[in-house]
Structures are given as C-alpha cells and as structure tokens.
Design an enzyme around this catalytic site. Structure first.
Site, PDB file in Angstrom:
ATOM      1  N   THR A   8       0.827  -1.211   0.000  1.00 19.13           N
ATOM      2  CA  THR A   8       0.000   0.000   0.000  1.00 19.13           C
ATOM      3  C   THR A   8       0.864   1.265   0.000  1.00 19.13           C
ATOM      4  O   THR A   8       2.013   1.239   0.469  1.00 19.13           O
ATOM      5  CB  THR A   8      -0.898  -0.003   1.261  1.00 19.13           C
ATOM      6  OG1 THR A   8      -1.435   1.292   1.458  1.00 19.13           O
ATOM      7  CG2 THR A   8      -0.116  -0.359   2.524  1.00 19.13           C
ATOM      8  N   ASP A   9       0.280   2.366  -0.458  1.00 18.76           N
ATOM      9  CA  ASP A   9       0.986   3.656  -0.385  1.00 18.76           C
ATOM     10  C   ASP A   9       1.047   4.173   1.056  1.00 18.76           C
ATOM     11  O   ASP A   9       1.819   5.089   1.355  1.00 18.76           O
ATOM     12  CB  ASP A   9       0.322   4.701  -1.305  1.00 18.76           C
ATOM     13  CG  ASP A   9      -1.140   4.985  -0.984  1.00 18.76           C
ATOM     14  OD1 ASP A   9      -1.708   4.349  -0.071  1.00 18.76           O
ATOM     15  OD2 ASP A   9      -1.728   5.855  -1.652  1.00 18.76           O
ATOM     16  N   GLU A  10       0.242   3.567   1.959  1.00 19.56           N
ATOM     17  CA  GLU A  10       0.172   4.094   3.328  1.00 19.56           C
ATOM     18  C   GLU A  10       1.485   3.902   4.088  1.00 19.56           C
ATOM     19  O   GLU A  10       1.715   4.546   5.110  1.00 19.56           O
ATOM     20  CB  GLU A  10      -1.012   3.471   4.084  1.00 19.56           C
ATOM     21  CG  GLU A  10      -2.305   3.755   3.347  1.00 19.56           C
ATOM     22  CD  GLU A  10      -3.577   3.412   4.102  1.00 19.56           C
ATOM     23  OE1 GLU A  10      -3.560   3.394   5.338  1.00 19.56           O
ATOM     24  OE2 GLU A  10      -4.599   3.182   3.428  1.00 19.56           O
ATOM     25  N   TYR A  56      -1.999  -0.504  10.987  1.00 23.27           N
ATOM     26  CA  TYR A  56      -2.109  -1.163   9.675  1.00 23.27           C
ATOM     27  C   TYR A  56      -0.892  -0.856   8.808  1.00 23.27           C
ATOM     28  O   TYR A  56      -0.210  -1.762   8.319  1.00 23.27           O
ATOM     29  CB  TYR A  56      -3.401  -0.719   8.959  1.00 23.27           C
ATOM     30  CG  TYR A  56      -3.390  -1.024   7.469  1.00 23.27           C
ATOM     31  CD1 TYR A  56      -3.368  -2.345   7.009  1.00 23.27           C
ATOM     32  CD2 TYR A  56      -3.394   0.005   6.519  1.00 23.27           C
ATOM     33  CE1 TYR A  56      -3.341  -2.639   5.637  1.00 23.27           C
ATOM     34  CE2 TYR A  56      -3.371  -0.273   5.156  1.00 23.27           C
ATOM     35  CZ  TYR A  56      -3.344  -1.598   4.725  1.00 23.27           C
ATOM     36  OH  TYR A  56      -3.319  -1.874   3.379  1.00 23.27           O
ATOM     37  N   LYS A  66       2.149  -3.306   7.381  1.00 22.42           N
ATOM     38  CA  LYS A  66       2.448  -3.494   5.950  1.00 22.42           C
ATOM     39  C   LYS A  66       3.900  -3.092   5.663  1.00 22.42           C
ATOM     40  O   LYS A  66       4.586  -3.740   4.886  1.00 22.42           O
ATOM     41  CB  LYS A  66       1.488  -2.678   5.076  1.00 22.42           C
ATOM     42  CG  LYS A  66       0.056  -3.161   5.066  1.00 22.42           C
ATOM     43  CD  LYS A  66      -0.114  -4.557   4.482  1.00 22.42           C
ATOM     44  CE  LYS A  66       0.088  -4.609   2.984  1.00 22.42           C
ATOM     45  NZ  LYS A  66      -0.251  -5.967   2.435  1.00 22.42           N
TER      46      LYS A  66
HETATM   47  P1  NAD Z   1      -9.523  -7.507   2.189  1.00 24.23           P
HETATM   48  O1  NAD Z   1      -9.485  -7.192   3.650  1.00 24.23           O
HETATM   49  O2  NAD Z   1     -10.751  -7.222   1.405  1.00 24.23           O
HETATM   50  O3  NAD Z   1      -9.166  -9.044   1.951  1.00 24.23           O
HETATM   51  C1  NAD Z   1      -8.125  -9.697   2.609  1.00 24.23           C
HETATM   52  C2  NAD Z   1      -8.256 -11.198   2.336  1.00 24.23           C
HETATM   53  O4  NAD Z   1      -7.169 -11.863   2.992  1.00 24.23           O
HETATM   54  C3  NAD Z   1      -9.546 -11.811   2.875  1.00 24.23           C
HETATM   55  O5  NAD Z   1     -10.085 -12.709   1.923  1.00 24.23           O
HETATM   56  C4  NAD Z   1      -9.088 -12.555   4.121  1.00 24.23           C
HETATM   57  O6  NAD Z   1      -9.902 -13.692   4.425  1.00 24.23           O
HETATM   58  C5  NAD Z   1      -7.683 -12.960   3.713  1.00 24.23           C
HETATM   59  N1  NAD Z   1      -6.800 -13.191   4.865  1.00 24.23           N
HETATM   60  C6  NAD Z   1      -6.652 -12.406   5.972  1.00 24.23           C
HETATM   61  N2  NAD Z   1      -5.764 -12.959   6.811  1.00 24.23           N
HETATM   62  C7  NAD Z   1      -5.308 -14.084   6.218  1.00 24.23           C
HETATM   63  C8  NAD Z   1      -4.371 -15.074   6.590  1.00 24.23           C
HETATM   64  N3  NAD Z   1      -3.708 -15.007   7.759  1.00 24.23           N
HETATM   65  N4  NAD Z   1      -4.147 -16.115   5.756  1.00 24.23           N
HETATM   66  C9  NAD Z   1      -4.830 -16.200   4.572  1.00 24.23           C
HETATM   67  N5  NAD Z   1      -5.742 -15.308   4.180  1.00 24.23           N
HETATM   68  C10 NAD Z   1      -5.986 -14.261   4.990  1.00 24.23           C
HETATM   69  O7  NAD Z   1      -8.271  -6.718   1.586  1.00 24.23           O
HETATM   70  P2  NAD Z   1      -8.078  -6.052   0.140  1.00 24.23           P
HETATM   71  O8  NAD Z   1      -8.630  -4.693   0.172  1.00 24.23           O
HETATM   72  O9  NAD Z   1      -8.520  -7.017  -0.889  1.00 24.23           O
HETATM   73  O10 NAD Z   1      -6.493  -5.917   0.118  1.00 24.23           O
HETATM   74  C11 NAD Z   1      -5.664  -6.939  -0.433  1.00 24.23           C
HETATM   75  C12 NAD Z   1      -4.217  -6.508  -0.290  1.00 24.23           C
HETATM   76  O11 NAD Z   1      -4.006  -5.281  -0.979  1.00 24.23           O
HETATM   77  C13 NAD Z   1      -3.790  -6.250   1.156  1.00 24.23           C
HETATM   78  O12 NAD Z   1      -2.474  -6.732   1.309  1.00 24.23           O
HETATM   79  C14 NAD Z   1      -3.822  -4.740   1.301  1.00 24.23           C
HETATM   80  O13 NAD Z   1      -2.883  -4.307   2.247  1.00 24.23           O
HETATM   81  C15 NAD Z   1      -3.432  -4.316  -0.105  1.00 24.23           C
HETATM   82  N6  NAD Z   1      -3.948  -3.008  -0.538  1.00 24.23           N
HETATM   83  C16 NAD Z   1      -5.273  -2.702  -0.430  1.00 24.23           C
HETATM   84  C17 NAD Z   1      -5.739  -1.475  -0.886  1.00 24.23           C
HETATM   85  C18 NAD Z   1      -7.200  -1.115  -0.820  1.00 24.23           C
HETATM   86  O14 NAD Z   1      -7.565   0.035  -1.135  1.00 24.23           O
HETATM   87  N7  NAD Z   1      -8.102  -2.029  -0.457  1.00 24.23           N
HETATM   88  C19 NAD Z   1      -4.859  -0.553  -1.443  1.00 24.23           C
HETATM   89  C20 NAD Z   1      -3.494  -0.904  -1.550  1.00 24.23           C
HETATM   90  C21 NAD Z   1      -3.058  -2.143  -1.102  1.00 24.23           C
HETATM   91  P1  TYD Z   2     -10.813   3.893   4.141  1.00 22.80           P
HETATM   92  O1  TYD Z   2     -11.729   3.462   3.047  1.00 22.80           O
HETATM   93  O2  TYD Z   2     -10.936   3.248   5.475  1.00 22.80           O
HETATM   94  O3  TYD Z   2      -9.321   3.740   3.553  1.00 22.80           O
HETATM   95  P2  TYD Z   2      -7.894   4.270   4.174  1.00 22.80           P
HETATM   96  O4  TYD Z   2      -8.084   4.700   5.566  1.00 22.80           O
HETATM   97  O5  TYD Z   2      -7.051   3.034   4.069  1.00 22.80           O
HETATM   98  O6  TYD Z   2      -7.464   5.375   3.245  1.00 22.80           O
HETATM   99  O7  TYD Z   2     -10.965   5.462   4.322  1.00 22.80           O
HETATM  100  C1  TYD Z   2     -10.745   6.347   3.243  1.00 22.80           C
HETATM  101  C2  TYD Z   2     -10.869   7.759   3.789  1.00 22.80           C
HETATM  102  O8  TYD Z   2     -12.230   7.978   4.174  1.00 22.80           O
HETATM  103  C3  TYD Z   2     -10.028   8.000   5.040  1.00 22.80           C
HETATM  104  O9  TYD Z   2      -9.512   9.316   4.988  1.00 22.80           O
HETATM  105  C4  TYD Z   2     -11.021   7.861   6.175  1.00 22.80           C
HETATM  106  C5  TYD Z   2     -12.331   8.338   5.564  1.00 22.80           C
HETATM  107  N1  TYD Z   2     -13.567   7.708   6.105  1.00 22.80           N
HETATM  108  C6  TYD Z   2     -14.613   8.507   6.530  1.00 22.80           C
HETATM  109  O10 TYD Z   2     -14.561   9.758   6.476  1.00 22.80           O
HETATM  110  N2  TYD Z   2     -15.737   7.893   7.016  1.00 22.80           N
HETATM  111  C7  TYD Z   2     -15.845   6.537   7.110  1.00 22.80           C
HETATM  112  O11 TYD Z   2     -16.894   6.026   7.595  1.00 22.80           O
HETATM  113  C8  TYD Z   2     -14.762   5.717   6.645  1.00 22.80           C
HETATM  114  C9  TYD Z   2     -14.848   4.234   6.715  1.00 22.80           C
HETATM  115  C10 TYD Z   2     -13.637   6.353   6.144  1.00 22.80           C
END
Ligand code: NAD
Ligand code: TYD
Length: 355
Positions: free
Chosen positions: A132-134, A158, A162
């Site tokens: 992630t960019d975070e 989080y 990561k």
């Molecule tokens: P998500 O929370 O929707 O899904 C995570 C999945 O991993 C789930 O299916 C869960 O059951 C599985 N999981 C959790 N713990 C596990 C374990 N110990 N063993 C096996 N499986 C396990 O997450 P996402 O949004 O699909 O994100 C996927 C990846 O991308 C993550 O690594 C996250 O950090 C990264 N990412 C997400 C975003 C975003 O905006 N969602 C952006 C950048 C990077």
């Molecule tokens: P989120 O989707 O949780 O992603 P991340 O924190 O990983 O960027 O949140 C996106 C942005 O939206 C973040 O600045 C927090 C804000 N947010 C709200 O304002 N209200 C909400 O109920 C949630 C879930 C997030």
C-alpha cells in the site's frame, strides 16, 4: 499455475476473476476466510476446474509447504492481509499476526520451495507482494506525490504492519536472492468492496437511509484507483517487473473524501433517487475524526508507466459510475455481507463517534 493468497477478499477476488477471464493458467487460492473473505465473491468459479480454493492461513507454513510441493506454482501473489485502518486502531494484534508474522512464515515456506527448484524454474519464479501507499506516511498539500524512493513513515498499526512486511520481502531478496516484486498501490474501489471502507459504506448507508459518516472535516485526500486497473498493474509487474524492484501504482485521482461522498450521492440521485425526491447529500453527518488520521496520500506512478508501459484504463468518473451501478445490481451480496459481526463492527466504530 499460480498461487494467490487472500483471493476471497476484495482485490484478490477481482484479481482471480480477471485472471481466469483472460488466461487458462490455473489458480490455487489460499484464504483464511476472515470477516473480509467471502466465497460468494468467487461463486462464478464454482464449477471451474482452473480454480482450487484452499481454506487456510498464510502463517501455517506446513500447509503452504504442502501446497507448494503439490502444485509447483511458477508465481505467488500475496494479497492476504488485515486491511482496515480503523480496525487496526481498535485491535492491532491481528494485523501483527497476519501482516508481519504471517508474511514471514509465507516467505520461509517459499524460500524452501524456491531453493529446491531447478536453475531455470528458480530464475523464472516470482513472489509478488501486494502493498500500500500508506507505508510512506502522510503528505502536506504542497509536497510531491510518493515515489518509490520516498522514506517509509507509516502512521497507523495497519500501515506499520504493511511496512514491516515490505521490509521482510526486501530482505529475502537482498539476503537470499528470492525473486520478489513489490507493488505499493493507492486506495482501490470497485465491485466486492467490503462496506467498512469509505466508498461502499457510503453507497450502502445512503440506500439504507442511514447517516453518511464523514470523519473530521472531510478534507483528507486519497488517490483512487479502480480495482480492475490495480489487477492489470499486478499482471504487468508479474510479467515484466525486475526482481527486487518496487512499483508504485495509482490512478492519478487525488480527491478529498467529501468530494467522493458528494459524487456517490449525485450518482445515486440519478440512478436510484430517494423516495421523497430529496438529495442523498442530506444524509451526510460529520463525526469524530480517526486518531492519527493521515491527511494526504498521492502516488507518483511514472515508474510503472515508463518501465512497464502500464497506465490505468478508467478515470474516476467512469470507475465510480460502474461501482455504484454494481452495488445497485448486487444488493443480495450487500445483504449477505451485513452479518451480525458486521453490525457489531458498525456499532463499535460509529457508536462512539459523536456527530
Ligand atoms: P480484504 O481485507 O478485502 O481481503 C483480505 C483477504 O485476505 C480476505 O479474503 C481474508 O480472508 C484474507 N486473509 C486475511 N488474513 C489471512 C491469513 N492469515 N491467511 C490467509 N488469508 C488471509 O483486503 P483487500 O482490500 O482485498 O487488500 C488486499 C491486499 O491489498 C492487502 O495486502 C492490502 O494491504 C493491499 N492493498 C489494499 C488497498 C485497498 O484500497 N483495499 C490498497 C493498496 C493495497
Ligand atoms: P478507508 O476506506 O478506510 O481507507 P484508508 O483509511 O485506508 O485510506 O478510508 C478512506 C478515507 O475515508 C479515510 O480518509 C477515512 C475516511 N472515512 C470517513 O470519512 N468515514 C468513514 O466512515 C470511513 C470508513 C472512512
């Protein structure tokens, strides 16, 4: 074949579905099925021999070793993680266990498997870590977007977990020569997004007539990428990325949260107007801010464009329209994920935030 971890979650499921729509190369899908994992995301693959689902934990290295020996994948893509910042604030332990300890055990199993491969297979093998960019921390309005060389400065449990996993992946390349690739992506949105994250939560709450909870002043900025563009970037990095390199992935779509919420409301006004004819914006409620809330993320995605020729296909306008339409057409999916556990989370996170 390839092995995907976390392929029942939001991005992983989109990746598996897209992969099998474009290729006949089989996928082993290892997922623990936490609250965020949902086999319904993969329902269309129920009778597809090219998809093998395995219920298990990336931290279980015995299981991973067995799977690697049995299926001999040419590549592994690690999506498995705890991924929600607010949950990491309420309870960081699962984040440490999966994102750090789990990634470590996964790397150990992969190192053992990889070192037993022939020279040719070993050179061809790839481990792609999805991050992630975070990990880069928070930017002021004036600072340039995150490049791959930006210092790591994670601020939430989080992002710290990561960041730790990224460092382990890097070390396994540097020390053991494991052919790793890391992608650091901005905020995704699209189908199958669990409604604890901003965009799906706003759509689902709006349609249910509930408040739309905006944290703080709503001026925090994120860079948004349609999930299918993230999946195409991962495929591109897997095909052509150089081992040991990291690639930032983003949508060139920096937007304040409040703008996102207004856009979602406007699309719902058009596609599914409220019964009373009033605008959904009326449901916006300002609530207590997230502790340690990062102000701005922005991705400089020029390296992946310059070196690998990848660019996002969707603009925010096209991607968000598809997303809102998907939620309107898949209200059964939404209903099914709003289990008792989901309602408990909503109560815990929003019950204590004063409007
Ligand atoms: P998500 O929370 O929707 O899904 C995570 C999945 O991993 C789930 O299916 C869960 O059951 C599985 N999981 C959790 N713990 C596990 C374990 N110990 N063993 C096996 N499986 C396990 O997450 P996402 O949004 O699909 O994100 C996927 C990846 O991308 C993550 O690594 C996250 O950090 C990264 N990412 C997400 C975003 C975003 O905006 N969602 C952006 C950048 C990077
Ligand atoms: P989120 O989707 O949780 O992603 P991340 O924190 O990983 O960027 O949140 C996106 C942005 O939206 C973040 O600045 C927090 C804000 N947010 C709200 O304002 N209200 C909400 O109920 C949630 C879930 C997030």
């Amino acid at each position: 074949m390839i092995l995907v971890t976390g392929g029942a979650g939001f991005i992983g499921a989109n990746f598996v579905l897209d992969w099998l729509a474009q290729s006949d190369e089989a996928v082993i899908n290892l997922d623990k099925l936490t609250y965020a994992g949902n086999r319904e995301n993969l329902a269309s693959l129920a009778n597809d021999q090219r998809h093998v689902f395995v219920h298990g934990d990336i931290g279980d290295s015995e299981l991973t070793r067995r799977l690697l020996a049995q299926y001999q994948p040419r590549a592994i893509i690690n999506f498995a993680a705890e991924s929600h910042v607010d949950r990491s604030i309420h309870g960081p332990e699962d984040f440490i266990q999966t994102n750090i300890v789990g990634t470590f055990h996964l790397l150990e199993a992969i190192r053992g498997y990889w070192s037993g491969l022939s020279e040719e297979s070993g050179q061809r093998f790839r481990f792609l870590h999805v991050s992630t960019d975070e990990v880069y921390g928070s930017l002021s309005k004036e600072e340039p977007a995150f490049s791959e060389t930006h210092r790591y400065e994670p601020n939430s449990p989080y992002s710290a977990s990561k960041a730790a996993s990224d460092h382990l992946v890097r070390a396994y390349h540097h020390t053991y020569g494991l052919p790793v690739l890391t992608t650091n992506c901005s905020n995704n949105y699209g189908p199958y997004h669990f409604p604890e994250k901003l965009i799906p939560l706003m759509i689902v709450n709006a349609l249910a007539g509930k408040p739309l909870p905006v944290y703080g002043d709503g001026q925090q900025i994120r860079d948004w990428l349609y999930v299918k563009d993230h999946c195409s970037a991962i495929r591109r990095v897997l095909d052509a990325g150089s081992p040991g390199e990291t690639y930032n992935v983003g949508g060139w779509n920096e937007k304040p949260n409040l703008d996102i919420v207004h856009t979602v409301c406007a699309l719902l006004d058009e596609l599914s107007p409220r019964a009373d004819g009033r605008p959904y914006q009326q449901q916006i409620t300002y609530v207590t801010d997230r502790p340690g809330h990062d102000r701005r993320y922005a991705i400089d995605a020029r390296k992946i464009e310059r070196e690998l020729g990848w660019k996002p296909a969707e603009t925010f306008a096209t991607g968000i329209r598809k997303t809102v339409q998907w939620y309107l057409e898949n209200q059964d999916w939404v209903g099914n994920v709003q289990s008792g556990a989901y309602r408990e989370w909503v109560e815990k996170n929003y019950g204590e935030r004063q409007p």
